[in-house]
Motif scaffolding. Sequence first.
Motif, PDB file in Angstrom:
ATOM      1  N   ALA A  31       2.859  -1.084  -1.568  1.00 56.30           N
ATOM      2  CA  ALA A  31       1.768  -0.130  -1.337  1.00 56.30           C
ATOM      3  C   ALA A  31       0.827  -0.634  -0.249  1.00 56.30           C
ATOM      4  O   ALA A  31       0.371   0.138   0.607  1.00 56.30           O
ATOM      5  CB  ALA A  31       1.009   0.116  -2.636  1.00 56.30           C
ATOM      6  N   ALA A  32       0.552  -1.931  -0.255  1.00 60.09           N
ATOM      7  CA  ALA A  32      -0.339  -2.510   0.756  1.00 60.09           C
ATOM      8  C   ALA A  32       0.296  -2.430   2.144  1.00 60.09           C
ATOM      9  O   ALA A  32      -0.400  -2.188   3.145  1.00 60.09           O
ATOM     10  CB  ALA A  32      -0.658  -3.958   0.394  1.00 60.09           C
ATOM     11  N   TRP A  72       2.391  -0.129   3.239  1.00 60.07           N
ATOM     12  CA  TRP A  72       2.291   1.254   3.705  1.00 60.07           C
ATOM     13  C   TRP A  72       0.848   1.605   4.082  1.00 60.07           C
ATOM     14  O   TRP A  72       0.615   2.356   5.035  1.00 60.07           O
ATOM     15  CB  TRP A  72       2.822   2.219   2.650  1.00 60.07           C
ATOM     16  N   GLN A  73      -0.119   1.077   3.341  1.00 59.16           N
ATOM     17  CA  GLN A  73      -1.516   1.350   3.691  1.00 59.16           C
ATOM     18  C   GLN A  73      -1.845   0.778   5.070  1.00 59.16           C
ATOM     19  O   GLN A  73      -2.478   1.437   5.908  1.00 59.16           O
ATOM     20  CB  GLN A  73      -2.454   0.754   2.646  1.00 59.16           C
ATOM     21  N   LYS A  98      -1.052   8.255  -0.983  1.00 58.14           N
ATOM     22  CA  LYS A  98      -2.280   7.466  -1.154  1.00 58.14           C
ATOM     23  C   LYS A  98      -2.628   6.719   0.127  1.00 58.14           C
ATOM     24  O   LYS A  98      -3.808   6.614   0.505  1.00 58.14           O
ATOM     25  CB  LYS A  98      -2.104   6.485  -2.308  1.00 58.14           C
ATOM     26  N   ALA A  99      -1.598   6.217   0.833  1.00 58.96           N
ATOM     27  CA  ALA A  99      -1.844   5.504   2.078  1.00 58.96           C
ATOM     28  C   ALA A  99      -2.376   6.440   3.163  1.00 58.96           C
ATOM     29  O   ALA A  99      -3.202   6.052   4.001  1.00 58.96           O
ATOM     30  CB  ALA A  99      -0.561   4.825   2.541  1.00 58.96           C
ATOM     31  N   ASP A 123      -2.867   2.834   8.491  1.00 56.93           N
ATOM     32  CA  ASP A 123      -4.056   2.498   9.286  1.00 56.93           C
ATOM     33  C   ASP A 123      -3.672   2.267  10.745  1.00 56.93           C
ATOM     34  O   ASP A 123      -4.371   2.709  11.668  1.00 56.93           O
ATOM     35  CB  ASP A 123      -4.728   1.238   8.726  1.00 56.93           C
TER      36      ASP A 123
END
Length: 710
Positions: free
Chosen positions: A273-274, A276-277, A321-322, A281
């Motif tokens: 998840a991190a 993809w976030q 979410k990302a 960005d």
Amino acid sequence: MLRRLLIAFCLLFSAATAANAEDGYDLWLRYKPVEASQGADYKTRATAIVTGSTPTLDVAKRELQRGLGGLLAAAPMTSNTIADGAIVLATPADSRGFAIPVGLDREGFVIRSTTLDGHPVTVIAGGSDIGVLYGAFRYLSLIQTQKSTAGLDIQDAPKLDLRVLDHWDNLDGHVERGYAGTSLWDWWRLPDRVDARYDDYAAANASIGINGAVLNNVNAKADSLTEPYLRKAAAIANVLRPYGIKVYLSARFSAPIDLGGLKTADPEDPDVAAWWQAKADEIYTIIPDFGGFLVKANSEGQPGPGDYKRTHAQGANMLAKALKPHGGIVMWRAFVYSEHDATDRAKQAYLEFQPTDGQFADNVLVQIKNGAIDFQPREPFHPLFGAMPRTQQMMEFQITKEYLGFSTHLAYLAPMWEEVLQADTFAKGKGSTVAKVIDGSLDGHTLTGMAGVANIGDDRNWSGSDFDQANWYAFGRFAWNPDTKSAEIAEDWTRMTWSNDPKVVSTIVPMMMGSREAVVHYMTPLGLAHLMDTGHHYGPGPWVSELGRPEWNPAYYHKADLNGIGFDRTKTGSNALGQYTPQAAKPWLEAKKTDERFLLWFHHVPWDFKMKSGRPLWDELVVTYSQGVDEVSAMRKTWATLEGDIDSERFNAVAANLAIQEREAQWWRDACLTYFQSVSKRPLPAGYTLPGITVEQYRKRVFPYAPGRG
């Protein structure tokens, strides 16, 4: 001296002919002069363009000048002063004294004949500058189609939020299921060289309200998400932005492994998840108005959340979410089937997705093909439509004709799309059409959309053939308003693309409206499906049954044997009918009452099954296949009557394609009937013959270089 004069005359004539030649590049934005009787009316209403200045308003001004200059042979100049006959472009930020309707959608517009500062003018006002651009194109289309511009009072806005072209373009330039040359995107030379065609592509899309483009294939390479390729995508985005078009990318679900060096792509893993976030960005730093991701997961070998025993909702929501902080969305395809699942392929998407209804994030759209198999010439509507009331659903149509004769067969697809959009799901009683599902009105959804698999390549005429341009145009019209009528679209496109001549219009529109049905007749009549040869999908292959995955074999879909033909999807078979509401399924439950266009889709029936015509099924099959060939022959003869009424280059190109289509329709008819006769052991009805070619001889025909292969 006389010889020199003759040579000079010939050179001038040749130059004039070349200048007037048409090759299809201008699409439906040809802007040829309107007839004088109409021009007098229009000329009094286009003296000047009064506008502010934003990149989008500048595009609207230029297009009006170009369009009116071509249509009326006099381009209005830009002015800061309102005068008689001016076209006034207005936004809420600069309304110029015009009362813009309260609550006008930002993409909506008003076109009104009115008086400003004592002068009769035409106001084109939008909820934003994008709305003005759409209004400008609508105004030009009125003149192109010879509709009056006097006393105008038009207000319109799109019914769907996302109106997106999905380009199945690969980074090496090859277009999967593309039949119009190589990719429009020159990835090798981007971002340094930006092709001027991108502006023309953007204008064509804006003219029909398309506001998004997925740049790369759904069978995605993770490289598309690397910084160099993001810079390339940003260069395209810079061109498309003034036209109101956002860019999207197909995301490979395993990118955290492929690019990030992680050991997993599990959507429930915090490190995934991190990753993809951080990637989101990065993307928005490079492309500030990036639209979001399109994802094909756990289908045809693509990675996805199912690899980690997670649901599609869990996979989609992690990506959503990302993207959410940046306003991005996820379009998650529902096209899934597995070689490990022996269930009827038509049922598999429903079985995987319906139990997750209500579990998807609010910036996720589940993107569903019009039918449950795969863009066939005719399919009943997908049972997921109406079965997930708590989930935002968007339609996926295929504009490129993977299963309808590639770019050489004339097949106007709008009647097929209209058939699906107006199909009744009965999800909330009578009138619960598929159109109402996807426009959000049935279940109160606010994020809506429609996607079309593009048929665009670098061919000069964009789509590989002149008539295939109509399908691109029709997709935009349906994405703007799913309740539009296909005949209306055909007439507008014909007038804009070919001519306003009544003879031309009255000849071409009926050809278009009957063309898709002709393809069904000579390819997959009476509810048959997926009879195309495998891999390349070119030509017939009903005999193919030896491939490792059952659902890749045409024989899987027709199930012809000595006793009969068709796929039993009732309770005595796969019970795919059970995935529809009882009211929607009712017309298909009994073979004798089923609409014969879907008979063999839902029923396995004997060869001597009595059809509504009174003929046994076998005879009806022979008659219908033959009818399809006759319909193509009739189209060729009809088109021939337009020689001299259509420019020679495009006339000859269409004539050549129709000759190919007639030959291949005959091949389809002969090969399929030869195979089915070898199974049924029945004689042809009186008056019908076959060429005597054996099934084995047909089987030996191979096409290793057919275009569009993956």
